[in-house]
Write an enzyme that holds these catalytic residues in place. Structure first.
Site, mmCIF file in Angstrom:
data_model
loop_
_atom_site.group_PDB
_atom_site.id
_atom_site.type_symbol
_atom_site.label_atom_id
_atom_site.label_comp_id
_atom_site.label_asym_id
_atom_site.label_seq_id
_atom_site.Cartn_x
_atom_site.Cartn_y
_atom_site.Cartn_z
ATOM 1 N NE ARG A 191 33.567 37.062 46.659
ATOM 2 C CZ ARG A 191 33.612 37.716 45.505
ATOM 3 N NH1 ARG A 191 34.759 38.199 45.068
ATOM 4 N NH2 ARG A 191 32.532 37.901 44.780
ATOM 5 N NE ARG A 210 34.031 32.123 41.256
ATOM 6 C CZ ARG A 210 33.890 33.461 41.260
ATOM 7 N NH1 ARG A 210 33.370 34.074 40.210
ATOM 8 N NH2 ARG A 210 34.278 34.168 42.303
ATOM 9 C CB SER A 227 35.838 38.265 33.420
ATOM 10 O OG SER A 227 35.588 39.618 33.362
ATOM 11 C CD GLU A 244 32.711 37.571 37.131
ATOM 12 O OE1 GLU A 244 32.055 38.391 37.779
ATOM 13 O OE2 GLU A 244 33.918 37.691 36.860
ATOM 14 N NE ARG A 291 41.821 37.050 40.785
ATOM 15 C CZ ARG A 291 40.998 37.140 39.764
ATOM 16 N NH1 ARG A 291 39.706 37.390 39.974
ATOM 17 N NH2 ARG A 291 41.443 37.009 38.533
#
Length: 424
Positions: A273, A388, A350, A347, A258
């Site tokens: 991130r 993460r 998802s 988070e 990403r």
RNA sequence: GGAGGGCUAGUCUAAUUGGUAAGGCAGCGGACUUGAAAUCCGCCGCGGUUAAACGCUUCGGGGUUCGAGUCCCCGGCCCUCCGCCA
């Protein structure tokens, strides 16, 4: 993508859905263009019908009759050409608009602007209490010599990192454990291409709109996936499945890439991130039945919760509000794991329900027992994403001296050790 | 990267050297049968329609033509061989 007939019949509902999602789209213009499109299509098809019958005729004619018929058809062919070119330009606008129309959220999705307005559904697990000043995962990673961020940045720029030693074993251990669980739950594991064509990005609704977030290899016209959802959901692109073979349970394992464009200055510290990570992703393809879709959505959400429970970190589940939903989702749950350094849940998962939104773009259909062809429903949820999840594991399981207790289920992947000790 | 061969519906396989995709197998439905097999009938690419009509479809995109699976151009993929290579 929605069914144009649905849009035609429920323009207000579609507009309302776009408003709730804070996604601008000109539905009136779309309906206008659709009308032109249908009119031209009809004209074109009528002329083509004429052409087809005349062509058959010409094969039989001789002499002057033949010459005359050919001359007449020549003008018909020209009219077809001009109508088709007009139709083509209408279709460009029509398709662009169709790809923009968002999927209206479920009725009970709370209305809101952004993640601040997400609604907490449940909290599970007790937050860790420390009788010392807890370290964040960056400090712990250095101390244990399992994370090297400076050298990652040196080689690859901001938001890059290197995992070392037990950090690697921990990540692969989690992924392997997750895969094993997936197989036990009946999912077919898949290793998929990390570079995909436009059709997969458009089909899963990352494009248009998400181009800025994806790495693209211009020369080869391929895109690095941001999630295995893309190739796995696209697996049956342009296929018609047998109803009896549904639901299909697939899980993809892949690295995820990403660009994180537009997030400068946000979550700059640590592994939260980053540009590249690894993920095991659940994907379900099922019949076009809203009830089944809803059940499967709860199912994949529960699967991930169970995995987090196995790992042993506290988490909560939130119902994502309308403004924080993407274009394609009807409904989304986020699972957020406790991250002491953030002083909040972050988070990690998802879980999304799409109905036939992706399936329409992917031409993903099934044939029922009556022979009818219908678009499938699709769903997906993170099963585990690393590194993460390591943030929670390291920070929640740390001890006074900086050592970290390895969750029991992962110990076998670290040669049986119970604690990762500081290296010096 | 070089040379050659190939691509037609789920699959196999045809199509007057340009005339509008024919069949076999598999599959589905029905008849017959105690049941099954065999046999017979129908369906059996996509869209469209209440159903039709009709349109589209021979790897993709252009072109020539009244008309293209077929002829021309550009691209893709697969196979074989050579070269390079983890």
């Amino acid at each position: 993508m929605l069914d144009i007939r649905f849009i035609r019949e429920n323009p207000e509902l579609v507009k309302e859905g776009a408003r709730k999602k804070r996604i601008p789209v000109d539905i009136d213009r779309l309906l206008e263009v659709d009308e032109k499109r249908r009119k031209l299509l009809q004209e074109s098809e009528n002329l083509k019908a004429e052409k087809n019958t005349a062509s058959q005729e010409i094969a039989r004619l001789r002499g002057e009759e033949k010459t005359a018929a050919i001359a007449e058809m020549k003008s018909v062919a020209e009219r077809i050409k001009s109508i088709d070119s007009e139709l083509e330009s209408i279709l460009i606008e029509y398709n662009a608009l169709m790809l923009q129309v968002p999927n209206p959220p479920d009725e009970d999705v709370p209305e809101g602007e952004d993640d601040q307005d997400n609604v907490e559904l449940r909290r599970v697990g007790e937050l860790p209490k420390f009788d010392f000043e807890p370290r964040d995962h960056v400090e712990l990673g250095e101390l244990l010599d399992i994370i090297d961020i400076p050298r990652g940045v040196k080689l690859a720029g901001a938001r890059s990192y290197i995992l070392k030693n037990e950090g690697v074993l921990l990540e692969y251990g989690i992924l392997m454990y997750a895969l094993k669980k997936m197989v036990e739950l009946g999912f077919t594991p898949m290793i998929v291409p990390h570079l995909v064509k436009d059709i997969a990005m458009i089909g899963t609704a990352y494009f248009p709109g998400g181009e800025e977030q994806a790495y693209t290899c211009e020369r080869d016209n391929l895109h690095l996936i941001g999630t295995a959802e893309v190739p796995v959901t696209s697996y049956h692109y342009d296929e018609i499945l047998d109803e009896k073979s549904l639901p299909r349970y697939y899980c993809g394992i892949s690295s995820c890439y990403r660009r994180e464009a537009g997030t400068y200055g946000k979550d700059t510290k640590g592994l939260y991130r980053i540009h590249q990570f690894q993920k095991v992703e659940q994907v379900i393809i099922c019949k076009a039945d809203e009830k089944i879709s809803a059940e499967k959505h709860e199912f994949i959400t529960r699967n991930s919760e169970n995995l987090v429970k196995d790992i042993g970190v506290p988490y909560r589940v939130v119902l994502v509000c309308s403004g924080d939903l993407g274009q394609p989702q009807k409904r989304k749950y986020d699972i957020e794991c406790w991250m002491p350094s953030r002083g909040s849940y972050g988070e990690t998962h998802s879980s999304s329900k799409f109905f036939d939104f992706q399936a329409r773009r992917l031409k993903l259909r099934y044939r029922d027992s009556g022979g009818n062809v219908t678009y499938c429903h699709t769903l997906n949820n993170t099963f585990i994403a690393s590194p993460r999840i390591l943030i929670s594991i390291l920070e929640c399981n740390q001890q006074r001296d900086g050592s970290v207790v390895v969750p029991e289920i992962l110990r076998s992947y670290l040669g049986g050790i119970e604690v990762i000790e500081p290296k010096k």
